[in-house]
Design an enzyme around this catalytic site. Sequence first.
Site, PDB file in Angstrom:
ATOM      1  N   ASN A   1       0.809  -1.222   0.000  1.00  0.00           N
ATOM      2  CA  ASN A   1       0.000   0.000   0.000  1.00  0.00           C
ATOM      3  C   ASN A   1       0.842   1.271   0.000  1.00  0.00           C
ATOM      4  O   ASN A   1       0.309   2.372   0.145  1.00  0.00           O
ATOM      5  CB  ASN A   1      -0.977   0.015   1.188  1.00  0.00           C
ATOM      6  CG  ASN A   1      -0.269  -0.002   2.535  1.00  0.00           C
ATOM      7  OD1 ASN A   1       0.953  -0.110   2.603  1.00  0.00           O
ATOM      8  ND2 ASN A   1      -1.036   0.106   3.604  1.00  0.00           N
ATOM      9  N   HIS A   2       2.149   1.152  -0.175  1.00  0.00           N
ATOM     10  CA  HIS A   2       3.000   2.339  -0.258  1.00  0.00           C
ATOM     11  C   HIS A   2       2.808   3.023  -1.613  1.00  0.00           C
ATOM     12  O   HIS A   2       2.573   2.366  -2.617  1.00  0.00           O
ATOM     13  CB  HIS A   2       4.471   1.951  -0.065  1.00  0.00           C
ATOM     14  CG  HIS A   2       4.748   1.445   1.324  1.00  0.00           C
ATOM     15  ND1 HIS A   2       5.876   0.721   1.630  1.00  0.00           N
ATOM     16  CD2 HIS A   2       4.059   1.564   2.484  1.00  0.00           C
ATOM     17  CE1 HIS A   2       5.858   0.409   2.915  1.00  0.00           C
ATOM     18  NE2 HIS A   2       4.769   0.915   3.457  1.00  0.00           N
ATOM     19  N   PHE A   3       2.938   4.340  -1.626  1.00  0.00           N
ATOM     20  CA  PHE A   3       2.695   5.064  -2.877  1.00  0.00           C
ATOM     21  C   PHE A   3       3.375   6.427  -2.863  1.00  0.00           C
ATOM     22  O   PHE A   3       3.764   6.939  -1.812  1.00  0.00           O
ATOM     23  CB  PHE A   3       1.191   5.246  -3.114  1.00  0.00           C
ATOM     24  CG  PHE A   3       0.487   6.042  -2.043  1.00  0.00           C
ATOM     25  CD1 PHE A   3       0.576   7.425  -1.978  1.00  0.00           C
ATOM     26  CD2 PHE A   3      -0.299   5.401  -1.087  1.00  0.00           C
ATOM     27  CE1 PHE A   3      -0.078   8.150  -0.999  1.00  0.00           C
ATOM     28  CE2 PHE A   3      -0.959   6.119  -0.087  1.00  0.00           C
ATOM     29  CZ  PHE A   3      -0.847   7.498  -0.051  1.00  0.00           C
TER      30      PHE A   3
ATOM     31  N   GLU B   1       2.310  10.192  -4.670  1.00  0.00           N
ATOM     32  CA  GLU B   1       1.211  10.809  -5.411  1.00  0.00           C
ATOM     33  C   GLU B   1       1.441  12.292  -5.658  1.00  0.00           C
ATOM     34  O   GLU B   1       2.019  13.006  -4.836  1.00  0.00           O
ATOM     35  CB  GLU B   1      -0.119  10.619  -4.663  1.00  0.00           C
ATOM     36  CG  GLU B   1      -0.606   9.180  -4.682  1.00  0.00           C
ATOM     37  CD  GLU B   1      -1.964   8.984  -4.048  1.00  0.00           C
ATOM     38  OE1 GLU B   1      -2.585   7.942  -4.320  1.00  0.00           O
ATOM     39  OE2 GLU B   1      -2.414   9.864  -3.271  1.00  0.00           O
TER      40      GLU B   1
ATOM     41  N   HIS C   1       3.953   7.688   0.932  1.00  0.00           N
ATOM     42  CA  HIS C   1       3.676   6.754   2.034  1.00  0.00           C
ATOM     43  C   HIS C   1       4.711   5.639   1.983  1.00  0.00           C
ATOM     44  O   HIS C   1       4.793   4.909   0.999  1.00  0.00           O
ATOM     45  CB  HIS C   1       2.263   6.178   1.845  1.00  0.00           C
ATOM     46  CG  HIS C   1       1.913   5.062   2.781  1.00  0.00           C
ATOM     47  ND1 HIS C   1       0.978   4.095   2.460  1.00  0.00           N
ATOM     48  CD2 HIS C   1       2.353   4.745   4.031  1.00  0.00           C
ATOM     49  CE1 HIS C   1       0.861   3.241   3.471  1.00  0.00           C
ATOM     50  NE2 HIS C   1       1.690   3.614   4.424  1.00  0.00           N
TER      51      HIS C   1
ATOM     52  N   SER D   1      -7.639   5.384  -0.839  1.00  0.00           N
ATOM     53  CA  SER D   1      -7.035   4.438  -1.780  1.00  0.00           C
ATOM     54  C   SER D   1      -6.564   5.170  -3.029  1.00  0.00           C
ATOM     55  O   SER D   1      -6.742   6.381  -3.166  1.00  0.00           O
ATOM     56  CB  SER D   1      -8.049   3.360  -2.152  1.00  0.00           C
ATOM     57  OG  SER D   1      -9.190   3.964  -2.739  1.00  0.00           O
TER      58      SER D   1
ATOM     59  N   HIS E   1      -5.237   6.211  10.324  1.00  0.00           N
ATOM     60  CA  HIS E   1      -4.076   6.384   9.441  1.00  0.00           C
ATOM     61  C   HIS E   1      -4.458   6.319   7.974  1.00  0.00           C
ATOM     62  O   HIS E   1      -3.608   6.517   7.100  1.00  0.00           O
ATOM     63  CB  HIS E   1      -3.011   5.342   9.752  1.00  0.00           C
ATOM     64  CG  HIS E   1      -3.187   4.015   9.073  1.00  0.00           C
ATOM     65  ND1 HIS E   1      -4.366   3.306   9.097  1.00  0.00           N
ATOM     66  CD2 HIS E   1      -2.304   3.252   8.356  1.00  0.00           C
ATOM     67  CE1 HIS E   1      -4.205   2.167   8.438  1.00  0.00           C
ATOM     68  NE2 HIS E   1      -2.977   2.114   7.974  1.00  0.00           N
TER      69      HIS E   1
ATOM     70  N   LYS F   1       3.077   3.240  -7.716  1.00  0.00           N
ATOM     71  CA  LYS F   1       3.106   2.100  -6.778  1.00  0.00           C
ATOM     72  C   LYS F   1       4.190   1.123  -7.200  1.00  0.00           C
ATOM     73  O   LYS F   1       4.581   1.060  -8.357  1.00  0.00           O
ATOM     74  CB  LYS F   1       1.753   1.385  -6.768  1.00  0.00           C
ATOM     75  CG  LYS F   1       0.736   2.075  -5.863  1.00  0.00           C
ATOM     76  CD  LYS F   1      -0.478   1.206  -5.640  1.00  0.00           C
ATOM     77  CE  LYS F   1      -1.374   1.791  -4.568  1.00  0.00           C
ATOM     78  NZ  LYS F   1      -0.825   1.642  -3.227  1.00  0.00           N
TER      79      LYS F   1
END
Length: 397
Positions: A162-164, A166, A180, A304, A326, A396
């Site tokens: 789920n790291h990203f 943006e 993240h 998301s 979070h 991602k």
Amino acid sequence: MSYVEVPGARVPIRMWTDPASVEDGAMQQLRNVATLPWIKGLAVMPDVHYGKGATVGSVIAMKDAVCPAAVGVDIGCGMSAVRTSLTANDLPGDLSKLRSRIEQAIPVGAGLHKEAVDPSRLYGFSVDGYDDLWKRFDHITDAVKFRQERAQKQIGTLGSGNHFIEFCLDETGVVWLMLHSGSRNIGNELAAHHIGVARGLSHNQNLVDRDLAVFLAATPEMEAYRNDLFWAQEYAKYNRAAMMSLFKEVVRKEFRKAKVSFDHEISCHHNYVAQERYDGMDLLVTRKGAIRAGSGDYGIIPGSMGTGSYIVKGLGNEKSFNSASHGAGRKMSRTAAKRKFSARDLVEQTKGVECRKDSGVVDEIPGAYKSIEQVIDQQTDLVQVVARLKQVVCVKG
């Protein structure tokens, strides 16, 4: 909403969500945590869902004890965001080039830099304390000493899951950068080592769940864990700072004519331990999937990859141990998401976002997550919304 209180064995479980909406496995985990002899409080955030050992979206306050599995394996995982001087009017119609430039500058997945980043050459990177981080590496557990070179090369890298990273617009059309990530492989290995040590200690043998094994104050095992834990939390902070510097440099080059400037960076952990004082007691507060939301604290609550995120300011609610959610929180497991959704569904649900749309990231599809708007609405007594962001580029691993 304010919290709902559910009875627990030693402390009540304060929940900022409808208990009936929480899956049975997560509720059982919360009840298990409430049986721990050292627990002094348990707060549950609206993004709550089942996790390894302790529930994601929980805040566990204990006296003279800490549970390494409750912290999790990505020690210091968290968010960073910064507002820029760019606006929507500065953006080209096609953002694929920008996404490619970000992916070239910042390794994703299991990737690492060919050479460790030189902090003195990173745009806007504060080097204060960075050299000390690596001097302290000599004092962490011998089990990971051989990973130093890899750890240095993973500073400034994203990871997967789920790291990203943006590139976002707020509701006024101003551009924000957001990312993240956490302590990468070194944090994972440190956590795994200490979780194994804790499980073998005699005082943990009769717990209802062995994953809730704790270290106790004034023991060598606790001192060793706290040393490594706080080192990994610092590592995660510098990892995000390095990534943000690399991200800023990409944006400066891509929008050279606009002469981009950046506001003060907001950064917050959401998998970590802090020593805090409540009700006259010094407690070890573990936030697993929760941010600190003390009065005036700025935080980041992401949704998301196709929905949007929020910049918030804490209201200092001590009933939640000055905490907030979070993120949106998963409503189904990765396996369930892959069974239910296809790459075609991902394309549909991420319309308007320049991002990966292949089967490799279907488990991160927006449909696998709770509504970020509902999660925010459930914690109006914990945080005040400062800005709502909508991503236009999402990277991602």
